[in-house]
Motif scaffolding. Structure first.
Motif, PDB file in Angstrom:
ATOM      1  N   LEU A  39      -5.439   3.005   1.159  1.00 56.24           N
ATOM      2  CA  LEU A  39      -6.050   4.149   1.826  1.00 56.24           C
ATOM      3  C   LEU A  39      -5.344   5.427   1.399  1.00 56.24           C
ATOM      4  CD1 LEU A  39      -6.326   2.795   5.483  1.00 56.24           C
ATOM      5  CD2 LEU A  39      -8.061   2.737   3.688  1.00 56.24           C
ATOM      6  N   SER A  40      -6.072   6.490   1.294  1.00 53.61           N
ATOM      7  CA  SER A  40      -5.495   7.794   1.016  1.00 53.61           C
ATOM      8  C   SER A  40      -5.113   8.435   2.343  1.00 53.61           C
ATOM      9  CB  SER A  40      -6.518   8.671   0.282  1.00 53.61           C
ATOM     10  OG  SER A  40      -6.153  10.032   0.370  1.00 53.61           O
ATOM     11  N   GLU A  48     -12.220  10.830   6.946  1.00 49.05           N
ATOM     12  CA  GLU A  48     -13.317  10.447   6.055  1.00 49.05           C
ATOM     13  C   GLU A  48     -13.932   9.146   6.594  1.00 49.05           C
ATOM     14  OE1 GLU A  48     -14.651  11.817   3.315  1.00 49.05           O
ATOM     15  OE2 GLU A  48     -13.321  13.542   3.274  1.00 49.05           O
ATOM     16  N   VAL A  49     -15.229   9.119   6.721  1.00 51.37           N
ATOM     17  CA  VAL A  49     -15.913   7.990   7.341  1.00 51.37           C
ATOM     18  C   VAL A  49     -15.611   6.678   6.614  1.00 51.37           C
ATOM     19  CG1 VAL A  49     -18.172   7.013   7.915  1.00 51.37           C
ATOM     20  CG2 VAL A  49     -17.703   9.428   8.356  1.00 51.37           C
ATOM     21  N   ASP A  50     -15.713   6.658   5.285  1.00 49.85           N
ATOM     22  CA  ASP A  50     -15.447   5.422   4.539  1.00 49.85           C
ATOM     23  C   ASP A  50     -14.022   4.920   4.787  1.00 49.85           C
ATOM     24  OD1 ASP A  50     -17.987   5.270   3.459  1.00 49.85           O
ATOM     25  OD2 ASP A  50     -17.442   6.354   1.631  1.00 49.85           O
ATOM     26  N   THR A  51     -13.081   5.836   4.888  1.00 52.11           N
ATOM     27  CA  THR A  51     -11.694   5.468   5.142  1.00 52.11           C
ATOM     28  C   THR A  51     -11.539   4.912   6.554  1.00 52.11           C
ATOM     29  OG1 THR A  51     -10.926   7.129   3.576  1.00 52.11           O
ATOM     30  CG2 THR A  51      -9.319   6.336   5.179  1.00 52.11           C
ATOM     31  N   MET A  52     -12.216   5.494   7.531  1.00 50.61           N
ATOM     32  CA  MET A  52     -12.147   4.987   8.901  1.00 50.61           C
ATOM     33  C   MET A  52     -12.766   3.597   9.006  1.00 50.61           C
ATOM     34  SD  MET A  52     -10.471   6.890  10.890  1.00 50.61           S
ATOM     35  CE  MET A  52      -9.427   8.026  10.019  1.00 50.61           C
ATOM     36  N   LEU A  64     -12.706  -5.138  15.392  1.00 50.68           N
ATOM     37  CA  LEU A  64     -14.076  -4.788  15.035  1.00 50.68           C
ATOM     38  C   LEU A  64     -14.209  -4.863  13.523  1.00 50.68           C
ATOM     39  CD1 LEU A  64     -14.612  -1.608  17.234  1.00 50.68           C
ATOM     40  CD2 LEU A  64     -15.875  -3.746  17.435  1.00 50.68           C
ATOM     41  N   SER A  65     -15.292  -5.432  13.046  1.00 49.00           N
ATOM     42  CA  SER A  65     -15.536  -5.451  11.606  1.00 49.00           C
ATOM     43  C   SER A  65     -16.169  -4.129  11.187  1.00 49.00           C
ATOM     44  CB  SER A  65     -16.466  -6.609  11.238  1.00 49.00           C
ATOM     45  OG  SER A  65     -17.774  -6.358  11.726  1.00 49.00           O
ATOM     46  N   SER A  66     -16.138  -3.851   9.895  1.00 51.18           N
ATOM     47  CA  SER A  66     -16.784  -2.629   9.414  1.00 51.18           C
ATOM     48  C   SER A  66     -18.290  -2.692   9.651  1.00 51.18           C
ATOM     49  CB  SER A  66     -16.463  -2.392   7.938  1.00 51.18           C
ATOM     50  OG  SER A  66     -16.901  -3.470   7.158  1.00 51.18           O
TER      51      SER A  66
END
Length: 102
Positions: A39-40, A48-52, A64-66
């Motif tokens: 992760l950055s 950032e949504v993708d990172t969360m 919780l899964s993605s």
């Protein structure tokens, strides 16, 4: 593992199903440095949504899964969890400045 307090809990506006059970409260725990691999830090701090979607499954209890995050969790609840996760990245001294004053 760090102790978990109710301050780290997020009450969901809409329950999610985990292992066949309806869950209305998700607790976030402080990640270890190893859990941040891949992760950055800038992307985490910018929420950032993708990172969360990568970070939250690593630190939620029950996990919780993605897929659940993207399809079952209310947008407001997702935002609250992301904001709560950011608080793990400040020192206690820095956090004092974040608390509201009456």
């Amino acid at each position: 593992m760090a102790p978990v307090s109710k301050l780290n809990a997020v009450t969901l506006s809409k329950p999610v199903t985990i292992d066949g059970e309806k869950v209305v409260e998700i607790t976030l725990r402080k990640p270890s440095p190893g859990e941040l691999r891949g992760l950055s830090m800038i992307d985490v701090l910018r929420m950032e949504v993708d990172t969360m979607f990568k970070l939250l499954p690593r630190i939620t209890q029950p996990p919780l899964s993605s897929v659940q995050l993207s399809s079952e969790v209310d947008l407001g609840d997702f935002n609250t969890m992301a904001q709560q996760a950011l608080l793990f990245f400040v020192t206690p001294e820095q956090a004092e400045g974040l608390q509201a004053t009456p």
